[in-house]
Design an enzyme around this catalytic site. Structure first.
Site, PDB file in Angstrom:
ATOM      1  N   SER A 130      47.351  26.413   9.701  1.00 18.34           N
ATOM      2  CA  SER A 130      48.252  26.654   8.581  1.00 18.34           C
ATOM      3  C   SER A 130      48.995  25.371   8.202  1.00 18.34           C
ATOM      4  O   SER A 130      48.374  24.342   7.999  1.00 18.34           O
ATOM      5  CB  SER A 130      49.217  27.797   8.920  1.00 18.34           C
ATOM      6  N   HIS A 131      50.320  25.417   8.137  1.00 18.15           N
ATOM      7  CA  HIS A 131      51.103  24.283   7.668  1.00 18.15           C
ATOM      8  C   HIS A 131      51.477  23.321   8.788  1.00 18.15           C
ATOM      9  O   HIS A 131      52.202  22.346   8.558  1.00 18.15           O
ATOM     10  CB  HIS A 131      52.386  24.786   7.008  1.00 18.15           C
ATOM     11  N   LYS A 140      41.661  31.763  13.588  1.00 16.29           N
ATOM     12  CA  LYS A 140      42.115  33.108  13.247  1.00 16.29           C
ATOM     13  C   LYS A 140      40.908  34.016  12.999  1.00 16.29           C
ATOM     14  O   LYS A 140      39.943  33.608  12.362  1.00 16.29           O
ATOM     15  CB  LYS A 140      42.983  33.099  11.981  1.00 16.29           C
TER      16      LYS A 140
END
Length: 528
Positions: A130-131, A140
Site C-alpha cells: 500500500s502506501h 494480500k
C-alpha cells in the site's frame, strides 16, 4: 536512509536474507521488508503454497487474478508467486505487457468473472504494501467475493505458511519463472479496458465531460498511472497527470511528517507537490501505490479524509435514485461521527464495524451497504443501479466522484463540507496520534470491558457509552471507544502491523477540548 532507498540492496536482500519473522497477516495481508528479514523469498514461497493448499481444500477451481504494484519488492514477489502457482497448476491471469495492477482492479476482475462463472469461481492476489515506504513489501489475498480475506482464511494461510517455513519449505511446489510465465496455465490479459469501460456504471461520466472542469492528478508513482489516459480518452475528461514518473525509490516524494518516504495520499506532507499546484485546477487528487486510497485536493488545499467521506455520502444519497431505500452506510468506528449525522439526516442506517475493510464485503455483495469507508481514505460504493462494483477500496471511483460532485453541484467537496455540513451539524476537530505500546498495555486493552471502566465523566463531559465491540456487527474492536455527551469520543487500539498504539480523538468543542480528552484518555484506560 540511503540503504533503505537502495533498490539493488532491497531486491538482493529479498533473495539472500534469512527469515527474521514468520508470516503474519494483519488487516491487509502480510507485510514487511527484505532489509529486516520480514519479507523475503522464503515468506512468499510459503504463503503462495499455503494459498494453493487453501484453494484445493475449499475447491476454488477458477482462475486466480495476480497483480503487483510499483514497489521494488513487488515484482520479485510476483515472480516467486507465479512460480508456485504454475507448479500447482493454478490458472493465473496476469496483466498483459508486464503492466502494474491496482488493488480495486483485481477486485473488479474477480467479481466480473464470477458474475457469469458460478461453478469454478475466481479469486486474486495483489502484491503491494500500500502506501508504506519504498523498502516494504506486501501480499494480500482476495477470495471469490473479491474483497480482503477474513480472519478464518488468513489464519489458515498464516498457519500453513509457517508450517512450511518450519519444515524448511520442503512441501512447496515450484518451477523456474521462465517456465511458469510460458506455462499453459498462465494467461496474459488486458485489465485496463474492462475496468475503464465499466466506469460509467458507477460514475456520472457524462456530467463530468459536459462540465469541462480541469482535473489535476498525481498518481504518486503508483500502479494506476497508465489508467488515466484511457479514462480521459474514453470519456472526454480534461485530465493533466502532473507526475508520470515510476521510480522504485519514490525519490520524487516529499518526506512525510516523520521524515520517512511514505506515499500516503491523506498526508499533507506527502501530498505537498500536488497541493502546490492546487489553484491551477478545478479539482485534483492523488492515489497511493496500489490505488485503494484517495486524496482530494481542492483549490483551497487537501481535504481531510473524514470530511470528504461525509460529503461523498451526502452527495450520493441524493444522486443515486436506483439505490432504493433499504440500505446502510458502512463506516469503521474510528471514522468521524459527522458521517453518522449526515446519514441520520437522510433517515438511513449506519453499519459500524471494527477497523478493516473485510467487514463490509457481504453487505456490498448483497447491495445492502451502498457506501463504505475508512478514516484512512479508503472507500467504495455501489454501481448506479445498486449492484456491487468492487468489494475492496477503490481510489479511482472516489477520486472521480469528487469531479462528479463539482460538475453536478458547482461546488467543490470542501465548499460543501464547510458551507453545508458544518453549518448544519457542527465542526468536529478530529486527529489521530500514535505512540509506543507496552505488552502490559496490550494486555489491559484486550481485557477491558465496558464494566471495567468506573468513571462517569471525562474532560468535563458525561460518558454516554463505552464500546469494546462494534455496534454494526458486534465484533471486538481490539481496543476501547468512549463516547461523550456532546458527540465527542476517543478510541484506543493497538496497531495490527506495527508495535504502536493508535489514539483517535474527535472533539465537538474544538482543539482545546481535543487536548483535554487527549490528556485524560490514557489515564482513564490504563490508570496511569
Amino acid at each position: 536512509m540511503e540503504k533503505r532507498n537502495n533498490t539493488e540492496k532491497i531486491v538482493s536482500s529479498y533473495y539472500s536474507t534469512e527469515i527474521k519473522g514468520q508470516v503474519s497477516f494483519g488487516t491487509s495481508g502480510h507485510r514487511g521488508s527484505s532489509l529486516d528479514g520480514t519479507f523475503n523469498e522464503k515468506h512468499i514461497l510459503a504463503i503462495s503454497q499455503a494459498l494453493c493448499d487453501y484453494r484445493k481444500k475449499n475447491k476454488i477451481s477458477g482462475p486466480l487474478f495476480l497483480g503487483y504494484d510499483t514497489h521494488a519488492l513487488s515484482l520479485p514477489a510476483f515472480k516467486t508467486a507465479l512460480e508456485v502457482f504454475a507448479a500447482n497448476d493454478v490458472d493465473v491471469f496476469i496483466h498483459a505487457n508486464s503492466e502494474y495492477t491496482p488493488t480495486p482492479v483485481i477486485s473488479f476482475m474477480i467479481l466480473e468473472y464470477n458474475r457469469t462463472n458460478k461453478k469454478a469461481l475466481a479469486d486474486g492476489v495483489i502484491i503491494t504494501p500500500s502506501h508504506n515506504p519504498p523498502e516494504d513489501g506486501g501480499f494480500k489475498y482476495n477470495p471469490p467475493h473479491g474483497g480482503p480475506a477474513d480472519i478464518e482464511i488468513t489464519d489458515f494461510i498464516e498457519k500453513r505458511a509457517n508450517q512450511l517455513i518450519n519444515a524448511k519449505n520442503s512441501g512447496i511446489k515450484r518451477i523456474a519463472y521462465e517456465k511458469a510465465y510460458s506455462a499453459p496455465s498462465t494467461h496474459e490479459s488486458d485489465f485496463i479496458t474492462p475496468y475503464v469501460d465499466a466506469l460509467s456504471n458507477v460514475i456520472d461520466t457524462e456530467t463530468i465531460h459536459q462540465s469541462k472542469i480541469k482535473i489535476g492528478i498525481d498518481p504518486m508513482g503508483g500502479a494506476g498511472i497508465n489508467f488515466w489516459d484511457p479514462i480521459a480518452d474514453k470519456y472526454g475528461f480534461d485530465i493533466n497527470v502532473v507526475n508520470s514518473k515510476i521510480d522504485k525509490t519514490f525519490s520524487f516524494m516529499p518526506p512525510d511528517h516523520d521524515g520517512k518516504i511514505r506515499m500516503d495520499c491523506s498526508s499533507p506532507h506527502a501530498m505537498a507537490n500536488l497541493i502546490k499546484l492546487a489553484e491551477k485546477y478545478d479539482i485534483a487528487w492523488g492515489n497511493d501505490p496500489d490505488f485503494d486510497r484517495h486524496g482530494i485536493v481542492c483549490p483551497d488545499g487537501l481535504m481531510n479524509p473524514n470530511h470528504y467521506l461525509s460529503v461523498a455520502i451526502w452527495y450520493l444519497l441524493q444522486n443515486r435514485p436506483l439505490w432504493g431505500n433499504n440500505l446502510s452506510i458502512g463506516k469503521t468506528l474510528v471514522s468521524s461521527s459527522m458521517i453518522d449525522k449526515v446519514v441520520m439526516g437522510f433517515n438511513k442506517a449506519i453499519f459500524e464495524t471494527p477497523v478493516g475493510f473485510k467487514w463490509f464485503v457481504s453487505g456490498l455483495m448483497e447491495g445492502k451497504i451502498a457506501f463504505c469507508g475508512e478514516e484512512s481514505a479508503g472507500a467504495t460504493f455501489l454501481r448506479k443501479n445498486g449492484a456491487v462494483w468492487t468489494t475492496d477500496k477503490d481510489g479511482f471511483v472516489l477520486a472521480l466522484l469528487a469531479a462528479e460532485i463539482l460538475a453536478k453541484t458547482g461546488q467543490t467537496p470542501s465548499e460543501i463540507y464547510r458551507e453545508t455540513l458544518v453549518s448544519e451539524f457542527g465542526n468536529p476537530y478530529y486527529r489521530r496520534v500514535d505512540g509506543p505500546i507496552t505488552n502490559e498495555q496490550k494486555t489491559i486493552l484486550s481485557q477491558t470491558s465496558p464494566d471495567s471502566i468506573k468513571a462517569t465523566s471525562l474532560a468535563g463531559l458525561s460518558i454516554v457509552s463505552i464500546q469494546t465491540k462494534a455496534t454494526g456487527n458486534n465484533s471486538p474492536i481490539g481496543g476501547v471507544k468512549v463516547n461523550l455527551s456532546d458527540g465527542s469520543w476517543f478510541a484506543i487500539r493497538p496497531s495490527g502491523t506495527e508495535p504502536k498504539m493508535k489514539l483517535y480523538i474527535e472533539s465537538f468543542g474544538g482543539e482545546d477540548l481535543w487536548k483535554k480528552i487527549h490528556d485524560e484518555a490514557l489515564n482513564l484506560i490504563f490508570r496511569i
